[in-house]
Scaffold this active site. Structure first.
Site, PDB file in Angstrom:
ATOM      1  N   ARG A  22      13.316   9.119  29.586  1.00  5.83           N
ATOM      2  CA  ARG A  22      12.216   9.508  28.710  1.00  5.83           C
ATOM      3  C   ARG A  22      11.931   8.439  27.669  1.00  5.83           C
ATOM      4  O   ARG A  22      11.018   8.604  26.874  1.00  5.83           O
ATOM      5  CB  ARG A  22      12.609  10.789  27.986  1.00  5.83           C
ATOM      6  CG  ARG A  22      11.712  11.987  28.328  1.00  5.83           C
ATOM      7  CD  ARG A  22      12.420  13.175  27.773  1.00  5.83           C
ATOM      8  NE  ARG A  22      11.643  14.331  27.551  1.00  5.83           N
ATOM      9  CZ  ARG A  22      11.758  15.455  28.272  1.00  5.83           C
ATOM     10  NH1 ARG A  22      12.527  15.500  29.329  1.00  5.83           N
ATOM     11  NH2 ARG A  22      11.084  16.520  27.924  1.00  5.83           N
ATOM     12  N   ARG A  53      10.552  30.027  26.779  1.00  4.23           N
ATOM     13  CA  ARG A  53      11.467  29.015  26.278  1.00  4.23           C
ATOM     14  C   ARG A  53      11.309  28.857  24.780  1.00  4.23           C
ATOM     15  O   ARG A  53      10.203  28.900  24.269  1.00  4.23           O
ATOM     16  CB  ARG A  53      11.173  27.681  26.978  1.00  4.23           C
ATOM     17  CG  ARG A  53      12.149  27.366  28.062  1.00  4.23           C
ATOM     18  CD  ARG A  53      11.739  26.171  28.831  1.00  4.23           C
ATOM     19  NE  ARG A  53      11.604  24.981  28.004  1.00  4.23           N
ATOM     20  CZ  ARG A  53      11.476  23.764  28.510  1.00  4.23           C
ATOM     21  NH1 ARG A  53      11.476  23.585  29.810  1.00  4.23           N
ATOM     22  NH2 ARG A  53      11.348  22.722  27.725  1.00  4.23           N
ATOM     23  N   ARG A  90       6.503  17.820  21.245  1.00  5.96           N
ATOM     24  CA  ARG A  90       6.955  17.320  22.551  1.00  5.96           C
ATOM     25  C   ARG A  90       5.881  16.444  23.187  1.00  5.96           C
ATOM     26  O   ARG A  90       6.174  15.441  23.815  1.00  5.96           O
ATOM     27  CB  ARG A  90       7.324  18.491  23.470  1.00  5.96           C
ATOM     28  CG  ARG A  90       8.674  19.087  23.088  1.00  5.96           C
ATOM     29  CD  ARG A  90       8.802  20.526  23.511  1.00  5.96           C
ATOM     30  NE  ARG A  90       8.787  20.685  24.938  1.00  5.96           N
ATOM     31  CZ  ARG A  90       8.367  21.774  25.567  1.00  5.96           C
ATOM     32  NH1 ARG A  90       7.925  22.813  24.880  1.00  5.96           N
ATOM     33  NH2 ARG A  90       8.401  21.845  26.872  1.00  5.96           N
ATOM     34  N   ARG A 118       3.722  29.509  29.924  1.00  7.01           N
ATOM     35  CA  ARG A 118       4.903  29.463  30.801  1.00  7.01           C
ATOM     36  C   ARG A 118       5.878  30.596  30.483  1.00  7.01           C
ATOM     37  O   ARG A 118       6.222  30.837  29.328  1.00  7.01           O
ATOM     38  CB  ARG A 118       5.592  28.115  30.630  1.00  7.01           C
ATOM     39  CG  ARG A 118       6.839  27.974  31.470  1.00  7.01           C
ATOM     40  CD  ARG A 118       7.187  26.560  31.731  1.00  7.01           C
ATOM     41  NE  ARG A 118       7.568  25.830  30.533  1.00  7.01           N
ATOM     42  CZ  ARG A 118       7.891  24.538  30.550  1.00  7.01           C
ATOM     43  NH1 ARG A 118       7.866  23.863  31.674  1.00  7.01           N
ATOM     44  NH2 ARG A 118       8.230  23.932  29.442  1.00  7.01           N
ATOM     45  N   LYS A 176       6.786  18.911  36.820  1.00 10.78           N
ATOM     46  CA  LYS A 176       7.897  18.141  37.393  1.00 10.78           C
ATOM     47  C   LYS A 176       8.927  19.070  38.044  1.00 10.78           C
ATOM     48  O   LYS A 176       9.408  18.801  39.127  1.00 10.78           O
ATOM     49  CB  LYS A 176       8.588  17.292  36.307  1.00 10.78           C
ATOM     50  CG  LYS A 176       7.667  16.280  35.639  1.00 10.78           C
ATOM     51  CD  LYS A 176       8.434  15.335  34.721  1.00 10.78           C
ATOM     52  CE  LYS A 176       9.077  16.017  33.526  1.00 10.78           C
ATOM     53  NZ  LYS A 176       8.129  16.618  32.566  1.00 10.78           N
TER      54      LYS A 176
HETATM   55  P1  AMP Z   1      12.443  19.541  29.165  1.00 13.52           P
HETATM   56  O1  AMP Z   1      13.019  20.790  29.736  1.00 13.52           O
HETATM   57  O2  AMP Z   1      12.523  18.381  30.124  1.00 13.52           O
HETATM   58  O3  AMP Z   1      11.043  19.733  28.625  1.00 13.52           O
HETATM   59  O4  AMP Z   1      13.368  19.117  27.923  1.00 13.52           O
HETATM   60  C1  AMP Z   1      13.542  19.984  26.827  1.00 13.52           C
HETATM   61  C2  AMP Z   1      14.068  19.207  25.636  1.00 13.52           C
HETATM   62  O5  AMP Z   1      15.341  18.626  25.963  1.00 13.52           O
HETATM   63  C3  AMP Z   1      13.211  18.031  25.198  1.00 13.52           C
HETATM   64  O6  AMP Z   1      12.143  18.417  24.338  1.00 13.52           O
HETATM   65  C4  AMP Z   1      14.242  17.162  24.474  1.00 13.52           C
HETATM   66  O7  AMP Z   1      14.562  17.694  23.201  1.00 13.52           O
HETATM   67  C5  AMP Z   1      15.479  17.354  25.360  1.00 13.52           C
HETATM   68  N1  AMP Z   1      15.528  16.342  26.436  1.00 13.52           N
HETATM   69  C6  AMP Z   1      15.410  16.554  27.771  1.00 13.52           C
HETATM   70  N2  AMP Z   1      15.514  15.425  28.458  1.00 13.52           N
HETATM   71  C7  AMP Z   1      15.699  14.444  27.547  1.00 13.52           C
HETATM   72  C8  AMP Z   1      15.848  13.033  27.626  1.00 13.52           C
HETATM   73  N3  AMP Z   1      15.825  12.386  28.816  1.00 13.52           N
HETATM   74  N4  AMP Z   1      16.008  12.341  26.472  1.00 13.52           N
HETATM   75  C9  AMP Z   1      16.049  12.960  25.272  1.00 13.52           C
HETATM   76  N5  AMP Z   1      15.885  14.289  25.118  1.00 13.52           N
HETATM   77  C10 AMP Z   1      15.718  15.036  26.247  1.00 13.52           C
END
Ligand code: AMP
Length: 236
Positions: free
Chosen positions: A104, A177, A188, A144, A29
């Site tokens: 999400r 990360r 996740r 990654r 994404k």
């Molecule tokens: P990402 O970088 O999009 O993979 O997000 C990393 C982490 O941030 C996720 O595993 C969640 O803990 C939190 N997070 C990101 N976006 C959301 C969302 N829309 N709703 C809830 N938690 C989020």
């Protein structure tokens, strides 16, 4: 046939409207969002990046979110929606924006519908889902590496830097990360299956969804995403 690369100069004045990039962690994404930014000049709003920034700055939100993120679980809808509302109110979102990692959950999707209709948003919401095979997702997430200085994303399996663990652009040491470890990755992916995957049906029912095969070559995925944005979603 190769067409010359179009850029913000060609698309810059047009109103684009809201775009959601839907897909599992590791589906690409962020990479696709950057292509859309380059073409249309609208901002990428990554809720993961915004939350990580809050953690880094030690804000109240960051303190609440940190442990949840480290475990690979989802931060509460209320906290995330408030954060998104603040970000969408900024002037750079006037022509449109790309939501990367949001919504999400169905509650977040419903919140967004309410937010858009309260503002009389004229342009339709477009949702692009990037579907990627489970084993490939695992390799993408475990491999990654990110440059902490310029944000370039590498993958030690598919797209390694020229010198191991070093950014090609600025020589910085690449970082992993915190939630790209096996336990968090598995959490996740579970959270995605359970809480985010239902959004496919949610947006399909609203004729907003275009599905893209994210297992194809990166250039093909980018071309498909950009082509989808030039079509009406239900005709794509
Ligand atoms: P990402 O970088 O999009 O993979 O997000 C990393 C982490 O941030 C996720 O595993 C969640 O803990 C939190 N997070 C990101 N976006 C959301 C969302 N829309 N709703 C809830 N938690 C989020």
């Amino acid at each position: 046939m190769n067409t010359p690369a179009a850029s913000v100069a060609d698309y810059g004045a047009r109103a684009i409207g809201p775009i959601i990039l839907l897909g599992a962690p590791g589906a690409g994404k962020g990479t696709q969002a950057k292509q859309i930014v380059d073409r249309y000049g609208i901002p990428q709003i990554s809720t993961g990046d915004l939350l990580r920034e809050n953690v880094k700055l030690g804000t109240e939100l960051g303190k609440k979110a940190k442990a949840i993120m480290d475990r690979g679980e989802l931060v509460s809808d209320e906290l995330v929606c408030d954060m998104v509302a603040e970000r969408l109110s900024r002037p750079d979102c006037a022509r449109g924006y790309i939501l990367d990692g949001f919504p999400r959950t169905c509650a977040q999707a419903e919140w967004l519908d309410g937010y858009l209709s309260a503002r009389g948003s004229k342009l339709p919401l477009r949702v692009i889902k990037i579907a990627v095979d489970y084993d490939r997702l695992l390799k993408r997430l475990t491999g990654r590496r990110t440059c902490p200085v310029c944000g370039t994303i590498y993958n030690i399996h598919f797209n390694p830097p020229k010198v191991a663990n070093t950014c090609d652009q600025d020589g910085a040491a690449l970082s992993l990360r915190k939630d790209d470890n096996e336990t968090s990755i598995s959490e996740r992916l579970k959270a995605y299956e359970k809480q985010t995957l239902p959004l496919t049906d949610y947006y399909r029912a609203r004729h907003a969804l275009t599905e893209i095969n994210g297992d194809a070559a990166p250039e093909k995925v980018s071309a498909d995403v950009l082509a989808a944005l030039e079509q009406r979603p239900d005709k794509a």
